[in-house]
Scaffold this motif. Structure first.
Motif, PDB file in Angstrom:
ATOM      1  N   GLU A  28      54.356   2.565 -18.101  1.00 14.02           N
ATOM      2  CA  GLU A  28      55.424   2.393 -17.101  1.00 14.02           C
ATOM      3  C   GLU A  28      56.805   2.353 -17.767  1.00 14.02           C
ATOM      4  O   GLU A  28      57.755   2.955 -17.255  1.00 14.02           O
ATOM      5  CB  GLU A  28      55.184   1.126 -16.274  1.00 14.02           C
ATOM      6  N   LYS A  31      57.815   5.841 -18.797  1.00 15.36           N
ATOM      7  CA  LYS A  31      58.265   6.608 -17.625  1.00 15.36           C
ATOM      8  C   LYS A  31      59.699   6.228 -17.252  1.00 15.36           C
ATOM      9  O   LYS A  31      60.545   7.099 -17.018  1.00 15.36           O
ATOM     10  CB  LYS A  31      57.341   6.373 -16.434  1.00 15.36           C
ATOM     11  N   ARG A  32      59.956   4.907 -17.167  1.00 13.81           N
ATOM     12  CA  ARG A  32      61.300   4.433 -16.778  1.00 13.81           C
ATOM     13  C   ARG A  32      62.367   4.911 -17.747  1.00 13.81           C
ATOM     14  O   ARG A  32      63.497   5.179 -17.346  1.00 13.81           O
ATOM     15  CB  ARG A  32      61.336   2.899 -16.751  1.00 13.81           C
ATOM     16  N   ALA A  34      62.082   7.570 -19.837  1.00 16.79           N
ATOM     17  CA  ALA A  34      61.872   8.967 -20.252  1.00 16.79           C
ATOM     18  C   ALA A  34      61.660   9.018 -21.766  1.00 16.79           C
ATOM     19  O   ALA A  34      62.246   9.825 -22.481  1.00 16.79           O
ATOM     20  CB  ALA A  34      63.039   9.844 -19.827  1.00 16.79           C
ATOM     21  N   LYS A  85      48.911  11.729 -19.135  1.00 15.21           N
ATOM     22  CA  LYS A  85      49.674  12.944 -18.841  1.00 15.21           C
ATOM     23  C   LYS A  85      49.495  13.363 -17.384  1.00 15.21           C
ATOM     24  O   LYS A  85      50.436  13.847 -16.766  1.00 15.21           O
ATOM     25  CB  LYS A  85      49.270  14.067 -19.791  1.00 15.21           C
ATOM     26  N   LYS A  87      49.307  11.388 -15.004  1.00 13.19           N
ATOM     27  CA  LYS A  87      50.143  10.471 -14.221  1.00 13.19           C
ATOM     28  C   LYS A  87      51.630  10.786 -14.346  1.00 13.19           C
ATOM     29  O   LYS A  87      52.467  10.047 -13.849  1.00 13.19           O
ATOM     30  CB  LYS A  87      49.888   9.031 -14.653  1.00 13.19           C
ATOM     31  N   GLY A  88      51.959  11.861 -15.083  1.00 13.24           N
ATOM     32  CA  GLY A  88      53.346  12.295 -15.129  1.00 13.24           C
ATOM     33  C   GLY A  88      54.110  11.988 -16.392  1.00 13.24           C
ATOM     34  O   GLY A  88      55.314  12.229 -16.452  1.00 13.24           O
ATOM     35  N   LEU A  89      53.462  11.481 -17.424  1.00 20.74           N
ATOM     36  CA  LEU A  89      54.156  11.223 -18.686  1.00 20.74           C
ATOM     37  C   LEU A  89      53.730  12.295 -19.681  1.00 20.74           C
ATOM     38  O   LEU A  89      52.563  12.357 -20.083  1.00 20.74           O
ATOM     39  CB  LEU A  89      53.814   9.825 -19.214  1.00 20.74           C
TER      40      LEU A  89
END
Length: 152
Positions: A28, A31-32, A34, A85, A87-89
């Motif tokens: 998390e 993600k926050r 980048a 990955k 999950k968007g990272l």
């Protein structure tokens, strides 16, 4: 600290419940921010090698060597990286090696990967065990040059 921006986040995992919680929080945070996420699992060296080893009153057949342990953990972490990955990272790296978890997490990997934030699970050892054995978490808190988040 709300405006602090991290670029390289490291999370040390050992399979414990708290290390997996630390992994979730590190994902998390990456993600926050980048940020690039490095997941590290440092395996302590085996006390014995493949073959027959005398222990106490008998002989024990050992069938797992360090290379096999590394391959197994690398495969497991490859699956974890793929899930992260999904999950968007995108920037996720895994490191699996044999060594001293304290030194690798607090110093070596931190320097090699230019880590500026470390997530680590809180120790599960009681106070007496910490006095005799020490704690990887405490060592990282005392020796890391990066910010450290301890997850309970």
């Amino acid at each position: 600290m709300a405006d602090q921006q991290y670029q390289n986040i490291l999370v040390g995992i050992d399979g414990s419940e708290t290390s997996m919680k630390a992994l979730d929080k590190a994902v998390e945070a990456a993600k926050r921010n980048a940020a690039k996420l490095t997941i590290a699992q440092i395996l302590k060296p085996q006390l014995s090698t493949v073959g027959r080893t005398s222990i106490g009153f008998g002989v024990v057949e050992t069938d797992v060597d360090d290379a096999d342990r590394l391959k197994e953990q690398e495969s497991l972490l490859d699956d974890v990286v793929a899930q992260i990955k999904d999950k968007g990272l995108d920037q996720v790296k895994r490191i699996v090696k044999i060594g001293n978890p304290r030194e690798e997490l607090a110093k070596t990997i931190q320097q090699e990967e230019q880590i500026d934030l470390i997530y680590i699970g809180a120790t599960g050892a009681n106070r007496v065990a910490q006095m005799f054995l020490g704690s990887t978490t405490i060592y990282i808190l005392e020796h890391s040059l990066a910010d450290v988040m301890v997850v309970r």
